[in-house]
Design a protein around this motif. Structure first.
Motif, PDB file in Angstrom:
ATOM      1  N   THR A  24       0.833  -1.192   0.000  1.00 21.04           N
ATOM      2  CA  THR A  24       0.000   0.000   0.000  1.00 21.04           C
ATOM      3  C   THR A  24       0.869   1.244   0.000  1.00 21.04           C
ATOM      4  N   LYS A  25       1.932   1.259   0.813  1.00 25.87           N
ATOM      5  CA  LYS A  25       2.829   2.417   0.861  1.00 25.87           C
ATOM      6  C   LYS A  25       3.526   2.614  -0.477  1.00 25.87           C
ATOM      7  N   VAL A  26       3.987   1.538  -1.098  1.00 27.00           N
ATOM      8  CA  VAL A  26       4.655   1.632  -2.381  1.00 27.00           C
ATOM      9  C   VAL A  26       3.694   2.198  -3.421  1.00 27.00           C
ATOM     10  N   ALA A  27       2.457   1.727  -3.428  1.00 29.10           N
ATOM     11  CA  ALA A  27       1.495   2.119  -4.445  1.00 29.10           C
ATOM     12  C   ALA A  27       1.002   3.548  -4.279  1.00 29.10           C
ATOM     13  N   GLN A  28       1.242   4.185  -3.146  1.00 28.30           N
ATOM     14  CA  GLN A  28       0.742   5.526  -2.918  1.00 28.30           C
ATOM     15  C   GLN A  28       1.629   6.609  -3.521  1.00 28.30           C
ATOM     16  N   GLU A  29       2.781   6.307  -4.018  1.00 28.07           N
ATOM     17  CA  GLU A  29       3.699   7.339  -4.475  1.00 28.07           C
ATOM     18  C   GLU A  29       4.225   7.043  -5.872  1.00 28.07           C
ATOM     19  N   GLU A  30       4.515   8.116  -6.598  1.00 27.19           N
ATOM     20  CA  GLU A  30       5.152   7.986  -7.903  1.00 27.19           C
ATOM     21  C   GLU A  30       6.588   7.518  -7.702  1.00 27.19           C
ATOM     22  N   TYR A  31       7.051   6.660  -8.564  1.00 32.80           N
ATOM     23  CA  TYR A  31       8.422   6.175  -8.534  1.00 32.80           C
ATOM     24  C   TYR A  31       9.101   6.583  -9.825  1.00 32.80           C
ATOM     25  N   LYS A  32      10.425   6.794  -9.744  1.00 31.02           N
ATOM     26  CA  LYS A  32      11.194   7.083 -10.941  1.00 31.02           C
ATOM     27  C   LYS A  32      12.642   6.677 -10.734  1.00 31.02           C
ATOM     28  N   MET A  33      13.377   6.715 -11.824  1.00 26.16           N
ATOM     29  CA  MET A  33      14.817   6.493 -11.802  1.00 26.16           C
ATOM     30  C   MET A  33      15.463   7.747 -12.369  1.00 26.16           C
ATOM     31  N   ALA A  45      21.188   1.820 -15.572  1.00 20.29           N
ATOM     32  CA  ALA A  45      19.774   1.486 -15.407  1.00 20.29           C
ATOM     33  C   ALA A  45      19.589  -0.008 -15.154  1.00 20.29           C
ATOM     34  N   VAL A  46      20.266  -0.819 -15.929  1.00 25.57           N
ATOM     35  CA  VAL A  46      20.160  -2.269 -15.746  1.00 25.57           C
ATOM     36  C   VAL A  46      20.691  -2.675 -14.373  1.00 25.57           C
ATOM     37  N   GLY A  47      21.815  -2.110 -13.982  1.00 24.68           N
ATOM     38  CA  GLY A  47      22.395  -2.438 -12.675  1.00 24.68           C
ATOM     39  C   GLY A  47      21.471  -2.062 -11.526  1.00 24.68           C
ATOM     40  N   ALA A  48      20.855  -0.888 -11.614  1.00 20.52           N
ATOM     41  CA  ALA A  48      19.953  -0.444 -10.554  1.00 20.52           C
ATOM     42  C   ALA A  48      18.713  -1.341 -10.478  1.00 20.52           C
ATOM     43  N   VAL A  49      18.185  -1.724 -11.625  1.00 19.75           N
ATOM     44  CA  VAL A  49      17.013  -2.600 -11.647  1.00 19.75           C
ATOM     45  C   VAL A  49      17.365  -3.961 -11.057  1.00 19.75           C
ATOM     46  N   GLU A  50      18.525  -4.489 -11.407  1.00 19.07           N
ATOM     47  CA  GLU A  50      18.948  -5.780 -10.853  1.00 19.07           C
ATOM     48  C   GLU A  50      19.083  -5.713  -9.331  1.00 19.07           C
ATOM     49  N   GLY A  76       5.257   2.798 -15.915  1.00 12.76           N
ATOM     50  CA  GLY A  76       5.866   3.069 -17.220  1.00 12.76           C
ATOM     51  C   GLY A  76       7.364   3.242 -17.171  1.00 12.76           C
ATOM     52  N   GLN A  77       7.988   2.894 -16.052  1.00 17.49           N
ATOM     53  CA  GLN A  77       9.437   2.961 -15.860  1.00 17.49           C
ATOM     54  C   GLN A  77       9.994   4.362 -16.127  1.00 17.49           C
ATOM     55  N   PRO A  78       9.439   5.397 -15.478  1.00 24.06           N
ATOM     56  CA  PRO A  78       9.919   6.755 -15.739  1.00 24.06           C
ATOM     57  C   PRO A  78      11.392   6.929 -15.368  1.00 24.06           C
ATOM     58  N   LYS A  79      12.109   7.623 -16.278  1.00 23.44           N
ATOM     59  CA  LYS A  79      13.532   7.900 -16.091  1.00 23.44           C
ATOM     60  C   LYS A  79      13.815   9.341 -16.491  1.00 23.44           C
ATOM     61  N   VAL A  80      14.756   9.964 -15.810  1.00 22.00           N
ATOM     62  CA  VAL A  80      15.211  11.316 -16.120  1.00 22.00           C
ATOM     63  C   VAL A  80      16.733  11.268 -16.162  1.00 22.00           C
ATOM     64  N   PRO A 130      15.154   2.728  -9.138  1.00 21.29           N
ATOM     65  CA  PRO A 130      13.822   3.270  -8.962  1.00 21.29           C
ATOM     66  C   PRO A 130      13.468   3.446  -7.489  1.00 21.29           C
ATOM     67  N   GLY A 131      12.812   4.567  -7.225  1.00 21.26           N
ATOM     68  CA  GLY A 131      12.406   4.865  -5.870  1.00 21.26           C
ATOM     69  C   GLY A 131      11.401   5.997  -5.852  1.00 21.26           C
ATOM     70  N   PRO A 132      10.945   6.372  -4.671  1.00 26.74           N
ATOM     71  CA  PRO A 132       9.952   7.431  -4.549  1.00 26.74           C
ATOM     72  C   PRO A 132      10.457   8.737  -5.167  1.00 26.74           C
ATOM     73  N   ALA A 133       9.673   9.296  -6.065  1.00 26.59           N
ATOM     74  CA  ALA A 133      10.067  10.522  -6.761  1.00 26.59           C
ATOM     75  C   ALA A 133      10.342  11.663  -5.788  1.00 26.59           C
ATOM     76  N   SER A 134       9.569  11.754  -4.715  1.00 28.19           N
ATOM     77  CA  SER A 134       9.766  12.855  -3.766  1.00 28.19           C
ATOM     78  C   SER A 134      11.128  12.774  -3.084  1.00 28.19           C
ATOM     79  N   VAL A 135      11.591  11.579  -2.782  1.00 24.45           N
ATOM     80  CA  VAL A 135      12.895  11.410  -2.135  1.00 24.45           C
ATOM     81  C   VAL A 135      14.018  11.672  -3.144  1.00 24.45           C
ATOM     82  N   ILE A 136      13.876  11.121  -4.335  1.00 23.99           N
ATOM     83  CA  ILE A 136      14.897  11.316  -5.369  1.00 23.99           C
ATOM     84  C   ILE A 136      14.991  12.794  -5.751  1.00 23.99           C
ATOM     85  N   ASP A 137      13.855  13.491  -5.796  1.00 23.81           N
ATOM     86  CA  ASP A 137      13.870  14.922  -6.111  1.00 23.81           C
ATOM     87  C   ASP A 137      14.594  15.727  -5.040  1.00 23.81           C
TER      88      ASP A 137
END
Length: 183
Positions: free
Chosen positions: A62-71, A94-99, A116-120, A167-174
């Protein structure tokens, strides 16, 4: 009848035995990887609650699904890599992080994939900036993958080229990368 005799008397017995062994191993691997994950974004976290252990009333899913994730992929521009080289280094990161994330938190990885595997792709001017971002990300339990080049083409062997965060919570990565510019 000995196993050797059984295998030699039936031409397909070895294939059947190997298929069965492979099927059993694959089943065990899939079961292991789909177990309940630890932490939100790839490492254990003391502020994560999970209803299974009775420490909170929200499940991890539930916690994971409540937030946008990105790489976010952070590229060193001081190395003057060509476009193709940068693209390849970003792919490695990208491959290393996903693994890494797949190993410790399949629920978070699936959540990111479902989005959709968002990446910036962002840029920094030097090695120290890459190390600083890596240190801060790890302190916030964000999965990271720092790529060291093999040195076969444009740059020296061992050069740190790209850092993947998430990949992780967009708010933390930002919070970590929000000050950086797009590549």
């Amino acid at each position: 009848m000995a196993l050797k005799d059984l295998l030699s008397s039936h031409p397909n017995a070895m294939s059947v035995a190997l298929f069965g062994a492979g099927f059993a191993v694959a089943t065990l691997v899939l079961r292991y990887r789909s177990r309940s994950p630890r932490g939100l974004v790839g490492q254990s976290s003391s502020n994560t609650t999970n209803s299974v252990n009775g420490k909170g009333d929200h499940s991890l899913e539930t916690k994971v699904a409540q937030e946008e994730y990105k790489m976010v992929l952070v590229v060193r521009t001081d190395l003057k890599m060509g476009k193709g080289k940068m693209a390849a280094q970003c792919a490695h990161a990208a491959v290393g992080a996903v693994e890494k994330l797949a190993y410790v938190n399949m629920a978070a990885l699936r959540h990111w994939q479902n989005l959709g595997q968002p990446k910036v792709v962002l840029k920094v001017d030097g090695l120290e900036a890459l190390f600083d971002l890596d240190k801060v990300a790890r302190s916030k339990s964000i999965t990271t993958c720092l790529i060291s080049d093999a040195g076969r083409t444009q740059i020296a062997a061992g050069s740190k080229t790209v850092l993947a965060l998430g990949p992780g919570p967009a708010s933390v990565i930002d919070q970590i990368t929000g000050h950086l510019k797009l590549l």
